[in-house]
Write a protein that holds these residues in place. Structure first.
Motif, PDB file in Angstrom:
ATOM      1  N   ILE A  21      30.902  30.164  30.470  1.00 46.68           N
ATOM      2  CA  ILE A  21      29.734  30.976  31.076  1.00 46.68           C
ATOM      3  C   ILE A  21      31.593  32.172  31.582  1.00 46.68           C
ATOM      4  CG2 ILE A  21      28.567  32.994  32.129  1.00 46.68           C
ATOM      5  CD1 ILE A  21      27.217  31.090  30.230  1.00 46.68           C
ATOM      6  N   THR A  22      31.877  33.376  30.706  1.00 50.90           N
ATOM      7  CA  THR A  22      33.137  34.028  31.543  1.00 50.90           C
ATOM      8  C   THR A  22      32.399  34.950  32.259  1.00 50.90           C
ATOM      9  OG1 THR A  22      34.691  33.020  29.587  1.00 50.90           O
ATOM     10  CG2 THR A  22      35.203  35.438  30.696  1.00 50.90           C
ATOM     11  N   ASP A  23      32.887  34.766  33.693  1.00 49.27           N
ATOM     12  CA  ASP A  23      32.314  36.086  34.590  1.00 49.27           C
ATOM     13  C   ASP A  23      33.478  36.735  35.356  1.00 49.27           C
ATOM     14  OD1 ASP A  23      33.083  33.814  36.024  1.00 49.27           O
ATOM     15  OD2 ASP A  23      30.251  33.275  36.698  1.00 49.27           O
ATOM     16  N   VAL A  24      34.614  36.461  34.986  1.00 49.42           N
ATOM     17  CA  VAL A  24      35.974  37.136  35.944  1.00 49.42           C
ATOM     18  C   VAL A  24      36.671  36.535  35.097  1.00 49.42           C
ATOM     19  CG1 VAL A  24      36.184  34.868  37.048  1.00 49.42           C
ATOM     20  CG2 VAL A  24      37.077  36.680  38.011  1.00 49.42           C
ATOM     21  N   GLY A  25      37.622  37.799  34.660  1.00 49.58           N
ATOM     22  CA  GLY A  25      39.487  37.689  34.174  1.00 49.58           C
ATOM     23  C   GLY A  25      39.155  37.734  32.690  1.00 49.58           C
ATOM     24  N   HIS A  26      37.993  38.293  32.658  1.00 47.03           N
ATOM     25  CA  HIS A  26      38.651  38.386  30.908  1.00 47.03           C
ATOM     26  C   HIS A  26      38.696  39.864  31.383  1.00 47.03           C
ATOM     27  CE1 HIS A  26      37.060  38.887  26.447  1.00 47.03           C
ATOM     28  NE2 HIS A  26      38.479  39.097  26.687  1.00 47.03           N
ATOM     29  N   MET A  27      39.730  40.606  30.461  1.00 49.73           N
ATOM     30  CA  MET A  27      40.391  42.005  30.471  1.00 49.73           C
ATOM     31  C   MET A  27      40.167  43.098  29.406  1.00 49.73           C
ATOM     32  SD  MET A  27      41.456  41.473  33.752  1.00 49.73           S
ATOM     33  CE  MET A  27      42.339  42.718  34.392  1.00 49.73           C
ATOM     34  N   SER A  28      40.117  44.004  29.782  1.00 50.45           N
ATOM     35  CA  SER A  28      39.652  44.146  28.853  1.00 50.45           C
ATOM     36  C   SER A  28      40.752  45.263  27.632  1.00 50.45           C
ATOM     37  CB  SER A  28      39.230  46.386  28.675  1.00 50.45           C
ATOM     38  OG  SER A  28      39.599  46.934  29.804  1.00 50.45           O
ATOM     39  N   LYS A  35      35.967  43.423  32.595  1.00 46.98           N
ATOM     40  CA  LYS A  35      35.348  43.977  31.921  1.00 46.98           C
ATOM     41  C   LYS A  35      33.309  43.447  33.021  1.00 46.98           C
ATOM     42  CE  LYS A  35      36.898  42.627  27.164  1.00 46.98           C
ATOM     43  NZ  LYS A  35      36.722  41.914  25.902  1.00 46.98           N
ATOM     44  N   ILE A  36      34.067  42.709  33.626  1.00 45.22           N
ATOM     45  CA  ILE A  36      32.680  42.806  34.343  1.00 45.22           C
ATOM     46  C   ILE A  36      33.054  43.555  35.550  1.00 45.22           C
ATOM     47  CG2 ILE A  36      31.502  41.193  35.980  1.00 45.22           C
ATOM     48  CD1 ILE A  36      31.472  39.747  33.096  1.00 45.22           C
ATOM     49  N   LEU A  37      33.906  44.340  36.290  1.00 42.35           N
ATOM     50  CA  LEU A  37      33.788  44.957  37.042  1.00 42.35           C
ATOM     51  C   LEU A  37      33.597  46.327  36.485  1.00 42.35           C
ATOM     52  CD1 LEU A  37      36.726  43.673  39.272  1.00 42.35           C
ATOM     53  CD2 LEU A  37      34.236  43.261  39.853  1.00 42.35           C
ATOM     54  N   GLU A  44      25.687  40.237  39.412  1.00 39.92           N
ATOM     55  CA  GLU A  44      24.410  40.635  39.913  1.00 39.92           C
ATOM     56  C   GLU A  44      25.042  41.110  37.619  1.00 39.92           C
ATOM     57  OE1 GLU A  44      21.111  43.160  41.591  1.00 39.92           O
ATOM     58  OE2 GLU A  44      22.244  42.848  43.053  1.00 39.92           O
ATOM     59  N   ILE A  45      25.591  41.707  38.532  1.00 36.42           N
ATOM     60  CA  ILE A  45      25.420  41.966  36.441  1.00 36.42           C
ATOM     61  C   ILE A  45      25.967  40.418  35.535  1.00 36.42           C
ATOM     62  CG2 ILE A  45      27.693  42.481  34.624  1.00 36.42           C
ATOM     63  CD1 ILE A  45      26.457  45.327  35.792  1.00 36.42           C
ATOM     64  N   MET A  82      35.935  40.277  43.566  1.00 35.36           N
ATOM     65  CA  MET A  82      36.186  38.926  42.896  1.00 35.36           C
ATOM     66  C   MET A  82      37.659  38.643  42.747  1.00 35.36           C
ATOM     67  SD  MET A  82      33.813  39.607  39.306  1.00 35.36           S
ATOM     68  CE  MET A  82      32.282  38.318  39.186  1.00 35.36           C
ATOM     69  N   ILE A  83      37.856  37.829  44.198  1.00 39.89           N
ATOM     70  CA  ILE A  83      38.911  37.630  44.075  1.00 39.89           C
ATOM     71  C   ILE A  83      39.121  36.624  45.193  1.00 39.89           C
ATOM     72  CG2 ILE A  83      40.350  39.630  43.569  1.00 39.89           C
ATOM     73  CD1 ILE A  83      40.590  40.435  46.946  1.00 39.89           C
ATOM     74  N   TRP A  84      40.462  35.427  45.217  1.00 40.07           N
ATOM     75  CA  TRP A  84      40.086  34.687  45.942  1.00 40.07           C
ATOM     76  C   TRP A  84      41.529  33.926  46.240  1.00 40.07           C
ATOM     77  CZ3 TRP A  84      37.392  34.979  41.141  1.00 40.07           C
ATOM     78  CH2 TRP A  84      36.068  34.972  41.788  1.00 40.07           C
ATOM     79  N   PRO A  85      41.679  33.960  47.386  1.00 38.46           N
ATOM     80  CA  PRO A  85      42.711  33.482  48.461  1.00 38.46           C
ATOM     81  C   PRO A  85      43.331  32.008  47.224  1.00 38.46           C
ATOM     82  CG  PRO A  85      40.711  31.952  49.257  1.00 38.46           C
ATOM     83  CD  PRO A  85      40.292  33.253  48.497  1.00 38.46           C
ATOM     84  N   SER A  86      44.575  32.007  46.994  1.00 39.59           N
ATOM     85  CA  SER A  86      45.277  31.149  46.527  1.00 39.59           C
ATOM     86  C   SER A  86      46.689  30.810  46.809  1.00 39.59           C
ATOM     87  CB  SER A  86      45.799  31.350  45.196  1.00 39.59           C
ATOM     88  OG  SER A  86      47.106  32.465  44.983  1.00 39.59           O
ATOM     89  N   PRO A  87      47.408  29.934  46.418  1.00 46.76           N
ATOM     90  CA  PRO A  87      48.714  29.058  47.192  1.00 46.76           C
ATOM     91  C   PRO A  87      49.872  30.215  47.137  1.00 46.76           C
ATOM     92  CG  PRO A  87      48.357  27.340  45.974  1.00 46.76           C
ATOM     93  CD  PRO A  87      46.983  28.590  45.521  1.00 46.76           C
ATOM     94  N   TRP A  88      49.785  31.395  45.999  1.00 46.63           N
ATOM     95  CA  TRP A  88      50.352  32.517  45.504  1.00 46.63           C
ATOM     96  C   TRP A  88      49.994  33.838  46.357  1.00 46.63           C
ATOM     97  CZ3 TRP A  88      47.840  29.764  42.182  1.00 46.63           C
ATOM     98  CH2 TRP A  88      47.969  28.362  41.986  1.00 46.63           C
TER      99      TRP A  88
END
Ligand code: AMP
Ligand code: ZN
Length: 454
Positions: free
Chosen positions: A67-74, A82-84, A96-97, A204-210
């Protein structure tokens, strides 16, 4: 008999492998920012047909659909998730979307008799998995940190890049989708983002080593398929538009990690057109399963209509073809009830070698339907058993009988009014009344003897 499928990479038919009686499958799932249209459903149906064919020959199928609920850009120059974007339009939280449209996706699958996958992993719940794959790709020298804080896959690092889609890396021109904002940070225009720096984005952002950010779309399918299916996929399914760049990039990522060919067969379903045109939200030419139901048609009439065409051919869906499929479905269900009285009920189904070979020869559903039409007309004694055999693949609930419905008072009045309108040659009134009656679920036919309904 073994199932053979057309493999996009080798451009020919290939036998589906099984290991100790089991086959692994991965099907690219929906981006849950809107209702799935019937074109999307055609691609999901393809995975169901393959899975049913394998199950019928006694193989255990492990099917994963993400289920792609983040990261798929228009695909426009705005480059928005797309989700945002949809969360802003509907003024609700992006999660919720995603959950709203995910639920509707499952409802559509169940209405189309598409069997459940083993698991539906969500991208937003697999962030750590993706991050560890990205870190591994960097360690292997296949990915690098750009000067914008995003991590990119180095397309040149994978020697087989382009083999799936037939593109040659040096012939690829800049300006492909998703490259606009990244051009200055990437070493080469065909490299793609595995991890995107958050920049101004706060949801919809997360911490990462980068640094804070979010995953790219292509890494999602590599991470989920390789993790859940033990680093090897026997059959990978998706619509033809995903062949490039999505699957080309997925193959490069997965193969770079496993050091071998991670997918055995790449199966791509051709696109569905509606009334002669491409289905797209912007042109307003989109058909949903709900629209079919709202016309009083059985959702499985859509399934039957799709099965009338081979999955590898482009198909033009029309209202009249769905209507015709609806009528055929009711006719066959009626026949099966009729035959139930005359056939011994010991055999639930009987194998038909023609149907069996049509299934195993790259899921030739039109051929199965031709064979059923011939069986229907024949004077064989085991028609019901043969239809039931085919229905394990077709999934049309052919043994459910036909529901008898009586006319409501409103329907009777409208039918009478239409009959009078026709006798008085008021054709436009007659057409309006037909639309109203069809809206109530009736099928109207005009014959030399007058109008009939079912
Ligand atoms: P999406 O939700 O946009 O990520 O797409 C889900 C699936 O539908 C992917 O496998 C696409 O390739 C497929 N798809 C998109 N449009 C069509 C279409 N018109 N006909 C058939 N499949 C489609
Ligand atoms: Zn995918």
């Amino acid at each position: 008999m073994t199932l053979r499928l057309y493999d996009t990479k080798s451009r020919g038919l290939k036998e589906v492998a099984s290991h100790n009686g089991a086959t692994s499958m991965y099907c690219c799932g929906p981006t849950v920012y809107r209702d799935a249209h019937v074109g999307n459903l055609r691609s999901f149906l393809l995975a169901d047909l393959i899975s049913r064919a394998l199950t019928l020959s006694g193989i255990k199928v492990s099917l994963v659909q993400n289920i792609t609920d983040v990261g798929h850009m228009s695909e426009d120059f705005q480059e928005d998730d797309k989700i945002l974007t949809q969360a802003l339009i509907e003024k609700i939280d992006p999660y919720e979307i995603a959950r709203k449209y995910e639920e509707k996706f499952h409802q559509d699958l169940s209405r189309l008799n598409i069997k459940k996958a083993m698991v539906y992993p969500k991208a937003s719940e697999s962030i750590e998995l993706m991050q560890s794959m990205i870190a591994e790709l960097m360690e292997k020298g296949c990915a690098y940190l750009g000067n914008d804080g995003s991590v990119y896959f180095d397309a040149h690092s994978y020697p087989g890049y382009g083999e799936l889609s037939g593109n040659r890396i040096d012939a690829l021109k800049p300006g492909h989708k998703h490259e606009v904002s990244e051009d200055t940070a990437k070493r080469f225009h065909a490299d793609w983002a595995l991890w995107k720096a958050a920049g101004k984005r706060s949801e919809m952002i997360w911490p990462s080593p980068w640094g804070p950010g979010f995953p790219g779309w292509h890494i999602e399918c590599s991470a989920m398929s390789m993790e859940i299916l033990n680093s090897h996929v026997d059959v990978h399914v998706g619509g033809i538009d995903l062949r490039f760049p999505h699957h080309e990039n997925e193959r490069a990522q997965s193969n770079a990690i496993t050091g071998q060919e991670s997918v055995d067969i790449w199966v791509h379903g051709e696109h569905l057109l509606f009334e002669g045109r491409k289905m797209s939200k912007s042109s307003g030419n989109v058909l949903l399963l709900q629209d079919v139901i709202d016309r009083g048609l059985d959702p499985l009439a859509l399934r039957l209509c799709l099965l009338e065409n081979r999955y590898r051919s482009q198909m033009d869906l029309t209202w009249s073809s769905i209507q015709a499929a609806h009528e055929l479905l009711l006719r066959w269900r009626g026949k099966l009830s009729e035959w139930a009285g005359s056939e011994p009920s010991v055999n639930l189904w009987e194998v038909d070698s023609e149907i069996e070979s049509a299934i195993n020869n790259d899921i030739d559903t039109p051929k199965i339907l031709i064979r059923l039409r011939a069986i229907e007309k024949s004077d064989q004694k085991n028609k019901r058993a043969l239809f039931m055999y085919a229905d394990q693949i077709l999934g049309l609930n052919l043994d459910q009988g036909v529901e008898e419905k009586t006319l409501t008072e409103q329907m009777k009045e409208l039918l009478d009014a239409r009959s009078i309108a026709r006798s008085e040659k008021r054709w436009s009134d007659s057409d309006d009344l037909r639309v109203q009656l069809e809206g109530l679920g009736l099928i109207i036919k005009d014959t030399p003897e007058g109008q009939t309904w079912s």
